[in-house]
Structures are given as C-alpha cells and as structure tokens.
Scaffold this motif. Structure first.
Motif, PDB file in Angstrom:
ATOM      1  N   ARG A 525       9.501  -3.831 -19.888  1.00 12.55           N
ATOM      2  CA  ARG A 525       9.745  -3.179 -18.598  1.00 12.55           C
ATOM      3  C   ARG A 525       8.789  -2.008 -18.409  1.00 12.55           C
ATOM      4  O   ARG A 525       8.402  -1.346 -19.369  1.00 12.55           O
ATOM      5  N   HIS A 526       8.460  -1.775 -17.133  1.00 12.49           N
ATOM      6  CA  HIS A 526       7.666  -0.592 -16.777  1.00 12.49           C
ATOM      7  C   HIS A 526       8.637   0.521 -16.371  1.00 12.49           C
ATOM      8  O   HIS A 526       9.351   0.402 -15.381  1.00 12.49           O
ATOM      9  N   GLN A 527       8.646   1.581 -17.176  1.00  9.56           N
ATOM     10  CA  GLN A 527       9.600   2.672 -16.927  1.00  9.56           C
ATOM     11  C   GLN A 527       8.888   4.010 -17.041  1.00  9.56           C
ATOM     12  O   GLN A 527       8.382   4.357 -18.124  1.00  9.56           O
ATOM     13  N   GLU A 580       7.030   2.148 -27.050  1.00  7.95           N
ATOM     14  CA  GLU A 580       6.732   2.772 -25.760  1.00  7.95           C
ATOM     15  C   GLU A 580       5.236   3.041 -25.699  1.00  7.95           C
ATOM     16  O   GLU A 580       4.695   3.813 -26.489  1.00  7.95           O
TER      17      GLU A 580
END
Length: 584
Positions: A525-527, A580
């Motif tokens: 996911r892009h967070q 991350e």
C-alpha cells in the motif's frame, strides 16, 4: 529496430537455406534415378540437411565464427556427387569432379573447430592439400572417367548414367591407376587430419575438453568412418566383404556424420547452459562474500579448476587471492571486474581458452560485480549505497535480458532445428535415430523451462514491464504455499519496486523453508509518501534477523534506500514482516 548487420546476417541465412534446399532436392532427384531406395534417399538427405540446419543455427548464434558457414557448405556439397546419377553430360562431369568436395570441407571444418579459423601452419597446409586434391586430382580423374566402362568407380550403382562431358577417350587406360592414387591420397590426408585432431585434444585445457567433449567425440567417430570408407578403394580385398557389409559401413558412416553437426550443437548448448549457471553464482556468492567461497562458485560456473581470484585491496594496491598472494593483472587469461564508477573490485586469472566465450565471461563478471558491490554497499553512506543498489539492479536487469535474448533465444532456435530434423526422420528405418532426436527435443524443452526460471529469479521481466503488483501476483502463483496478494495498482521508482519485490521473495522463502507456514498474505500500500509492504504467515514464528543472514541482508538492502524493516515473530504466533520504503 533491426540493424544493418542483423539484416545482412538474416539475408545470408536465407540464401544459405535456399542453397541447402536446392542442392538437396537436385541431389535426391539424381540419386533416385540410380535406383536408390526411399530409405537411402532419406538417409542421404538427413546427413546433408543436418549440416545445413545445424550450420544455420550456429551461424545465427555466432555470426563472427566461420564454423556455421562451413557446416552449411558441407551440407550443400554433400549432394554434389549424386549429380553423377543424371544423363546430362555437364551435370555428370560436375558431380564426378566434385564428388569428394564435401570431404575437403569436412576436413576444413574439423581442423578449424571450434574457433572457426585455422590456427596453425600445419592445419592450413592440410586444408589447402584437401582442396587441391579435389580441384586437381578430381579433375584429372574426371578426364579419364568413362561411366559406361568404369561402373564401379563411384558409390552410385548407375550403369546408364552420363555421358561424361570432360572425358578424354585417348587417356582412358590410365583411369584405374589414377583413381587408386586419388583415393589413397585422400586416405593419407585423413590420417594426417586424425593426427592433428589428437594433437589438439592433447594440448587442450581441461576446461575446453569438458565444454567441447560432445563435439570431439562426434568428430573422432566421423574421422574413423571416413578412413574406414577409404579402405574400400585403397585395399582391393577389403571390398570383398560383400555388398551387405559395404552398405552397413556406408550406413554407419552416414549416421556418424549426422552426429557431427549435432555434436557441435551439443557443445554450443553446453556453453549456453554454462551461462545459465551464472544465476547460481549470484546465489552462491550471496551478500557476504569471502575470497574462498567466491572462488569455489566461480570454478563451478566457469568449469575451470585452475582459476585464481584476486580481490582488490586498497591498502596494498594489488589484487590478493585467498592465500594472501598477489595476482598479476598482466598476461593472457585475465578478466578484471570493476565497479560502475571504475573502482577495481576483483581479477579473474583463468584458462585463456575461456576468452573465446566472451559472453560467458561478461555474465560471470557482471554477477561477481553485483555480489561485491552489494558487500561494499554496507560499508558506505546511504547516499552512496543507494547509487550502488541502482547499479546492482541494472546488472540484474541486464543479466535477465542477456539470458532471455541470448541463451533462451538460441535454445529455441536449436529446438526448432531438432524438430525439423525429427520431422525429416519420419518413416526412417533406424528407430535409434528418431529416439535420439526425441531425446534431444525433450532435453531442449527442459533446458528452456529451466532457463526461464533462472531469468525470473535474477530479475523478473514483469516487474520492469508492468510494475510491482503484477510481479507480486506472478510470484504468488509460483510460491510453494498458498499466497494471497493485495497490492495497489500503481508504479514506483524502479529501485523501490525491486527492493519491495525481493523483500517479498525473501519472506516467502523463509515462510516455506523455516516457518512451516500453511499460508501467507502479502499487502503493498501507498501510505503517507511511503510504500508499505507487509507479509504475514501462520508459521511457527521465532524469526530473528540477528541469527540469519537472509533477514540481515534484507534489512541492509532496505536501509540502503532509507527504508525501515520491522519484524514481529513471537514463538508459535506466526511472523509479520513490514518494510517501509520512501517513494514520494
């Protein structure tokens, strides 16, 4: 876009194939007129076209090497002698004159293999003698050859063939003596060629002997049968063994010569498969290489037990091997390995014969460069480390392209060639020949599948073309246990994508080998300006990066791109690994 050189090679190959087809068709038509059976014609076509097909494959694989051209010429000239089966005087004279031209070409091929060129004065003189014997001796023999009277002077059984356009009837009485001397000279020349082959074998290095053993065996068998065949002409009583025995020798001679071009292809494929072992080199060297372990991996990849590996030592300003001795960078058989910025990394002191396969050396050097730069990466600042990781990924991508566009493509062409030969053998009375073609086809298919797996392991093409999400889904389909993937369908920086992909590769490997997991879930996911990649398994837990080089190397790689790795792995509670990565 196709270059001018590629277009030229493609045109040359097309012309070569056309000559092979026309020569084979004309030779078979003439051979059929002599009363030859369908099996004889098929066997004859199999020999000639085997050379043409194998030669075209070799020519396409190595355009700068003349071996492929010689194999095509051997296949085309194989059918020239059959033209003696025609009733056209000019064609008969041509066939009688150049009946043995394919023998001279075969000698040239044997003496120049595998470099595609004659490397000594002795081999050049032998080759010149072979062509001169056909050009001069063959002409004199043809001037005296009356097919109506000398019915047993050729391998064809054709009493009604000819007449001979070049026949000088006043000289006819000398034909038997000239014919005997002509074939005796060919037999003596064959003995000298066999001696030259043995000398080259004895002088060859261990690495070259292993790589080229199939071709040397094929050449040796062909030379033996060539000499045996000559005995029918040189020793009168030898022909008395009977027509059945003579036909058996011809059959075995033809089968042996079919094996020569495919033995060459076997040697060629052995070299390509050797390039496939480069991926194993990357795995063996790992992310924490030492000189001894790296050398052992290089010996396996190159097949050279004499290899010395020198690692660059800045404090000594020299390449140093595992025993502390310096490796001299001057002289033959040296391949330096430098970093992307030109820094010296290592030096390979190998068998000089390996220089004849520069693609293999380039691939090995690239794999070694990848491993050494990864090791050097951990000792530098993060900005330098990031640049080196990009270079390493570029090397992975280049290796994958080399394997896909080079070895795999050539294997596919070889497979197509074998299939064409197999189709040509339909109805052939010798089951072993068809079985050999089937076995070769099966081996080539397996080699192509294995090579695809190797290229996928080095750097998957789908990651470059389509991005992280499709690459993860493809990885899940190949995993040893069930894997569920949920990934955002967007693109990231290539370095970030490759780091995320190989992170998941490592975690899936650990889950299957160590965690005894039954299933794994993967999310990407892009967070908040970061790509968060998380894998969760239901295994036994207890993973610790301090006790395993895999997770420790994974943490180093992620740190090199300014990322963070989190591991949660309580004993008996499964493992959660979260990476991350900054992605803007």
């Amino acid at each position: 876009m196709e270059s001018q050189g590629e277009r030229t090679v493609r045109l040359q190959l097309t012309v070569a194939a056309a000559f092979g087809v026309v020569s084979g068709a004309a030779g078979s038509w003439a051979y059929a007129r002599t009363g030859a059976s369908a099996a004889d014609i098929v066997r004859d076509l199999a020999v000639g076209w085997a050379y043409v097909v194998a030669g075209i494959v070799a020519w396409r694989s190595r355009p700068a090497n003349h071996t492929g051209r010689l194999m095509v010429i051997e296949g085309v000239t194989w059918f020239f002698g059959n033209l003696q089966g025609t009733s056209a005087p000019a064609l008969f004279a041509f066939g009688a004159w150049f009946e043995a031209l394919n023998m001279a070409v075969l000698l040239h091929l044997i003496l120049s293999f595998p470099e595609g060129r004659l490397t000594t004065v002795f081999t050049r003189r032998l080759t010149q003698a072979g062509y001169a014997l056909v050009a001069v001796g063959g002409l004199v023999r043809t001037l005296l050859f009356d097919p109506a009277a000398d019915t047993g002077a050729t391998y064809l059984d054709c009493r009604g063939c000819g007449p001979n356009l070049l026949l000088v009837r006043g000289w006819r009485g000398a034909f038997e003596a000239v014919d005997t001397a002509y074939h005796a000279a060919g037999w003596v020349l064959s003995v000298f060629v066999a001696v030259a082959v043995v000398q080259r074998w004895r002088q060859a290095s261990a690495a070259r002997r292993r790589a080229l053993l199939p071709a040397w065996i094929g050449i040796a068998v062909a030379v033996v049968f060539l000499m045996w065949d000559m005995l029918f002409y040189v020793v009168p009583w030898f022909g008395g063994v009977g027509s059945l025995g003579e036909q058996a020798v011809y059959l075995m001679s033809d089968l042996a010569q079919v094996g020569v071009p495919f033995a060459f292809l076997g040697g060629l494929l052995r070299m390509h498969m050797q390039r496939g072992e480069v991926s194993g080199l990357v795995i063996d060297v790992g992310t924490d290489p030492d000189a001894t372990r790296v050398r052992d991996a290089l010996v396996r990849a190159l097949g050279d037990p004499t290899l010395r590996l020198g690692m660059w030592r800045e404090e000594r300003g020299a390449y140093v091997d595992g025993s502390g001795g310096e490796v001299n960078p001057q002289g033959p058989g040296r391949t330096p390995v430098a970093a992307a910025d030109g820094r010296p990394l290592a030096l390979l002191h190998h068998d000089p014969a390996l220089a004849e396969d520069p693609e293999l050396l380039d691939s090995v050097a690239a794999a070694l460069r990848l491993a050494l730069e990864n090791a050097w990466l951990r000792t530098r600042a993060k900005d330098v480390a990031t640049r080196i990781v990009r270079a390493a990924d570029a090397e992975r991508d280049r290796l994958e392209r080399d394997l896909h566009d080079g070895a795999q493509t050539r294997l596919v062409f070889a497979l197509m060639a074998v299939r064409r030969v197999r189709r040509g053998l339909e109805g052939h009375p010798d089951d072993t020949l068809r079985e050999a073609a089937d076995e070769a086809e099966s081996s080539l298919r397996l080699a192509i599948e294995e090579l695809r797996g190797i290229a996928q392991g080095i750097h998957p093409a789908v990651l470059t073309r389509e991005g992280l999400a499709p690459a993860l889904n493809a990885l899940a389909r190949q995993a040893e246990l069930p894997v569920v993937v949920a990934a955002d369908p967007r693109r990231y920086d290539p370095l970030v994508e490759s780091t995320a992909y190989f992170t998941v590769c490592e975690t899936l490997t650990n889950a299957a080998k160590h965690a005894k997991a039954r299933a794994v879930s993967v999310t990407a996911r892009h967070q908040g300006g970061r790509l968060v990649v998380e894998t969760v398994d239901d295994g036994v837990g207890g993973a610790d990066s301090a006790r395993g080089t895999g997770l420790r190397g994974l943490a180093d790689r992620i740190a090199a791109v300014d990322g963070v790795l989190h591991i949660e792995s309580p004993v008996g509670g499964g493992t959660r690994i979260r990476a991350e990565l900054p992605c803007g």
